[in-house]
Enzyme design. Structure first.
Site, PDB file in Angstrom:
ATOM      1  N   GLY A   1       1.450 -10.639  44.322  1.00 47.70           N
ATOM      2  CA  GLY A   1       0.891  -9.408  43.768  1.00 47.70           C
ATOM      3  C   GLY A   1       0.859  -8.299  44.789  1.00 47.70           C
TER       4      GLY A   1
ATOM      5  N   GLU B   1       2.719 -13.609  48.667  1.00 43.77           N
ATOM      6  CA  GLU B   1       4.005 -12.979  48.356  1.00 43.77           C
ATOM      7  C   GLU B   1       3.655 -11.616  47.776  1.00 43.77           C
ATOM      8  OE1 GLU B   1       6.712 -11.350  46.979  1.00 43.77           O
ATOM      9  OE2 GLU B   1       6.824 -12.724  45.286  1.00 43.77           O
TER      10      GLU B   1
ATOM     11  N   CYS C   1       9.290  -7.322  42.912  1.00 41.98           N
ATOM     12  CA  CYS C   1       9.030  -7.108  44.345  1.00 41.98           C
ATOM     13  C   CYS C   1      10.338  -7.003  45.103  1.00 41.98           C
ATOM     14  CB  CYS C   1       8.146  -8.220  44.893  1.00 41.98           C
ATOM     15  SG  CYS C   1       8.711  -9.855  44.456  1.00 41.98           S
TER      16      CYS C   1
HETATM   17  P1  NDP Z   1      -2.352  -6.978  41.323  1.00 40.67           P
HETATM   18  O1  NDP Z   1      -1.983  -7.370  42.684  1.00 40.67           O
HETATM   19  O2  NDP Z   1      -3.665  -6.288  41.135  1.00 40.67           O
HETATM   20  O3  NDP Z   1      -2.348  -8.273  40.371  1.00 40.67           O
HETATM   21  C1  NDP Z   1      -1.729  -9.492  40.691  1.00 40.67           C
HETATM   22  C2  NDP Z   1      -2.691 -10.642  40.432  1.00 40.67           C
HETATM   23  O4  NDP Z   1      -3.770 -10.567  41.367  1.00 40.67           O
HETATM   24  C3  NDP Z   1      -3.356 -10.606  39.057  1.00 40.67           C
HETATM   25  O5  NDP Z   1      -3.572 -11.902  38.611  1.00 40.67           O
HETATM   26  C4  NDP Z   1      -4.669  -9.906  39.340  1.00 40.67           C
HETATM   27  O6  NDP Z   1      -5.648 -10.153  38.363  1.00 40.67           O
HETATM   28  C5  NDP Z   1      -5.027 -10.501  40.680  1.00 40.67           C
HETATM   29  N1  NDP Z   1      -5.921  -9.699  41.505  1.00 40.67           N
HETATM   30  C6  NDP Z   1      -6.003  -8.365  41.609  1.00 40.67           C
HETATM   31  N2  NDP Z   1      -6.942  -7.995  42.507  1.00 40.67           N
HETATM   32  C7  NDP Z   1      -7.480  -9.131  42.982  1.00 40.67           C
HETATM   33  C8  NDP Z   1      -8.505  -9.415  43.921  1.00 40.67           C
HETATM   34  N3  NDP Z   1      -9.160  -8.447  44.556  1.00 40.67           N
HETATM   35  N4  NDP Z   1      -8.818 -10.707  44.156  1.00 40.67           N
HETATM   36  C9  NDP Z   1      -8.167 -11.692  43.519  1.00 40.67           C
HETATM   37  N5  NDP Z   1      -7.192 -11.485  42.621  1.00 40.67           N
HETATM   38  C10 NDP Z   1      -6.831 -10.223  42.351  1.00 40.67           C
HETATM   39  O7  NDP Z   1      -1.205  -6.117  40.709  1.00 40.67           O
HETATM   40  P2  NDP Z   1      -1.276  -4.966  39.593  1.00 40.67           P
HETATM   41  O8  NDP Z   1      -0.960  -5.570  38.307  1.00 40.67           O
HETATM   42  O9  NDP Z   1      -2.547  -4.191  39.663  1.00 40.67           O
HETATM   43  O10 NDP Z   1      -0.099  -4.031  40.118  1.00 40.67           O
HETATM   44  C11 NDP Z   1      -0.339  -3.115  41.172  1.00 40.67           C
HETATM   45  C12 NDP Z   1       0.835  -3.053  42.121  1.00 40.67           C
HETATM   46  O11 NDP Z   1       0.977  -4.327  42.750  1.00 40.67           O
HETATM   47  C13 NDP Z   1       2.182  -2.794  41.510  1.00 40.67           C
HETATM   48  O12 NDP Z   1       2.413  -1.433  41.292  1.00 40.67           O
HETATM   49  C14 NDP Z   1       3.093  -3.382  42.540  1.00 40.67           C
HETATM   50  O13 NDP Z   1       3.274  -2.462  43.585  1.00 40.67           O
HETATM   51  C15 NDP Z   1       2.326  -4.573  43.063  1.00 40.67           C
HETATM   52  N6  NDP Z   1       2.743  -5.839  42.418  1.00 40.67           N
HETATM   53  C16 NDP Z   1       3.618  -6.628  43.090  1.00 40.67           C
HETATM   54  C17 NDP Z   1       4.080  -7.782  42.494  1.00 40.67           C
HETATM   55  C18 NDP Z   1       5.043  -8.674  43.194  1.00 40.67           C
HETATM   56  O14 NDP Z   1       5.825  -9.351  42.528  1.00 40.67           O
HETATM   57  N7  NDP Z   1       4.972  -8.769  44.511  1.00 40.67           N
HETATM   58  C19 NDP Z   1       3.686  -8.171  41.140  1.00 40.67           C
HETATM   59  C20 NDP Z   1       2.731  -7.287  40.535  1.00 40.67           C
HETATM   60  C21 NDP Z   1       2.310  -6.169  41.168  1.00 40.67           C
HETATM   61  P3  NDP Z   1      -5.955  -9.061  37.212  1.00 40.67           P
HETATM   62  O15 NDP Z   1      -4.724  -8.912  36.421  1.00 40.67           O
HETATM   63  O16 NDP Z   1      -7.062  -9.676  36.447  1.00 40.67           O
HETATM   64  O17 NDP Z   1      -6.341  -7.809  37.940  1.00 40.67           O
END
Ligand code: NDP
Length: 454
Positions: free
Chosen positions: A206, A228, A262
């Site tokens: 994420g 990742e 990503c």
């Molecule tokens: P997030 O990183 O917020 O979400 C990814 C996962 O992490 C979700 O399951 C989310 O839960 C969870 N999460 C979010 N914040 C926390 C926290 N503080 N503690 C524990 N778990 C957490 O991604 P977003 O969907 O908000 O996207 C935002 C940006 O992240 C994108 O614009 C992109 O730049 C990046 N991203 C990168 C990805 C990759 O493949 N590397 C994939 C997705 C996003 P919940 O959905 O409940 O918030």
């Protein structure tokens, strides 16, 4: 309540109840007891289960793909491909897993032998994103099952339909109860689960922000963590490259999954000698990209995953323009419902702008001109991320320079970067640490036991 909304129409699909504290407690207990039994199973039993899960994915391909398209907007065509890749992923670990877990004997200089064996670690929590809602989970789950671990999933809030189907497939394949459980919880509940003694380790895919929170909780509890995170991958094109192939794949590498991967190629870095020729053809390809109904075969991409994601990208485009970049075209939100955004191209983005430290998670490419190979590498490395990269040159000496000097966990040569079930996947710098997939990914969540023999 966790809401699933169709990003192509704005319509609500479903509302999922959040897990109560009592239900969560039960699931953690179940994970712990399932692990005590699963760790005792034979590699053959684990491989058989993985094969059955692959079969269930294939048998239910349409329903699975449909749910992903509805919940996060990817084209039905690409959702089908993702389900197929996921099934292939389960099979790879069924077939190659035993080799990855083979014990080794090392004779010791002082006499005797040290044996090393890979043993499972326990329940692993996976915090996963919505962009490849099946494949991201399979990357963690298939090796985990083979390793003898059990899985707990905290999936992105917006893809709880997919999360439910994942759990359903694993159970339908004959997995024992508790081997893999979906936790319908908010991100605010994650830290307490990481701290729980019944959970051995955590993996997250994420954003940087989420990665920091999870790493902090893991650190405080001395638990292993794999991260990742985001990337802003370079796609470098040198004069000796096959320009037609490079242009074609550059477009695909930027707009796949509506630009929400990503490892999308986010920065095209092109040698000055071919810059104009590349830009003209690349811009032409990007202009032709059709955003539309994910279920329409003619659509190259669907909407972004949510209106919030689109707002973020629109803001980044405005920010780029304010900093002196040129938006050649695109980056526009059409009238009407849905989180659609047209593909666009930015040039002249200042290298010292704050945007270079961000991930543009949408179909907007940045194109840069490089004076020579050193300059291309300098631009490529001048960001805080280090996930993937793609380099286009027929010159083997140049290929070697790129492989050795680009600061990234992965480099694809004369092809766009894509993940594969067998190849280790992950990054360096602020793209995270640790690896998924391959033997390295499997070993991240295992106990390498040393056994001393006389
Ligand atoms: P997030 O990183 O917020 O979400 C990814 C996962 O992490 C979700 O399951 C989310 O839960 C969870 N999460 C979010 N914040 C926390 C926290 N503080 N503690 C524990 N778990 C957490 O991604 P977003 O969907 O908000 O996207 C935002 C940006 O992240 C994108 O614009 C992109 O730049 C990046 N991203 C990168 C990805 C990759 O493949 N590397 C994939 C997705 C996003 P919940 O959905 O409940 O918030």
């Amino acid at each position: 309540m966790l809401r699933s909304v169709n990003p192509a129409t704005g319509e609500q699909i479903a509302v999922h109840e959040e897990l109560s504290p009592t239900a969560l407690e039960r699931k953690l207990d179940l994970a712990a007891s399932a692990f005590r039994r699963w760790r005792e199973t034979s590699l053959q039993d684990r491989a058989d289960l993985l094969g059955n899960i692959a079969y269930c994915f294939e048998e239910n391909k349409d329903a699975l793909a449909r749910m992903a398209s509805l919940e996060m907007g990817k084209t039905y065509r690409s959702a089908n491909a993702e389900v197929e890749k996921s099934a292939a992923g389960f099979r790879v670990y069924a077939e190659r897993g035993p080799d990855m877990l083979a014990p080794r004997m090392q004779p010791l200089t002082g006499g005797g032998t040290a044996e090393t064996r890979w043993l499972p670690l326990g329940p692993v929590l996976a915090v996963m994103p919505w962009n490849f809602p099946y494949w991201q989970v399979v990357r963690f789950l298939a090796p985990a099952i083979m390793a003898g671990n059990v899985g707990l999933l905290k999936h992105a809030s917006i893809v709880q339909g997919v999360a439910g189907l994942l759990e359903e497939m694993v159970l339908a394949a004959g997995a024992p109860e508790g081997l893999f459980q979906n936790l319908a919880i908010r991100s605010s509940a994650v830290a307490a689960i990481i701290a729980d003694d019944r959970v051995a380790a955590v993996t997250l895919t994420g954003s940087e922000g989420a990665g920091k929170s999870v790493a902090e909780a893991a650190g405080r509890n001395l638990k292993k963590v794999v991260l990742e995170l985001g990337g802003s991958d370079p796609f470098i094109v040198m004069p000796s490259a096959d320009l037609d192939a490079a242009v074609k794949q550059a477009v695909t590498a930027r707009i796949q999954n509506s630009g929400q991967s990503c490892i999308c190629a986010k920065r095209m870095i092109v040698h000055a000698d071919i810059y104009d020729a590349f830009l003209e053809r690349f811009a032409d390809g990007m202009r032709r990209v059709k955003a539309g109904d994910p279920f329409d075969e003619a659509s190259d991409m669907g909407p972004l995953s949510s209106l919030e994601q689109r707002d973020t990208v629109l803001k980044q485009v405005e920010e780029a323009k304010a900093l002196g970049a040129t938006l050649l075209f695109g980056g526009e939100a059409p009238e009407g419902p849905g989180a659609f955004l047209s593909a666009g191209v930015l040039t002249d983005v200042p290298l010292d702008s704050p945007l270079m430290a961000e991930e543009i998670f949408g179909p907007i490419a940045m194109v840069f001109k490089a004076a020579d190979l050193d300059d291309a590498i300098r631009i490529a490395n001048d960001i805080p991320f280090g996930l993937g990269s793609s380099v286009w040159t027929r010159d083997e000496a140049e290929q070697e320079q790129f492989i050795r000097r680009i600061e990234a966990g992965m480099t694809a040569v004369n092809q766009m970067l894509a993940s594969s079930p067998e190849a280790p996947f992950g990054g360096i710098k602020r793209s995270g640490h640790g690896r998924e997939l391959g033997p390295y990914g499997m070993h991240e969540f295992m106990n390498l036991k040393t056994i001393m023999h006389p």
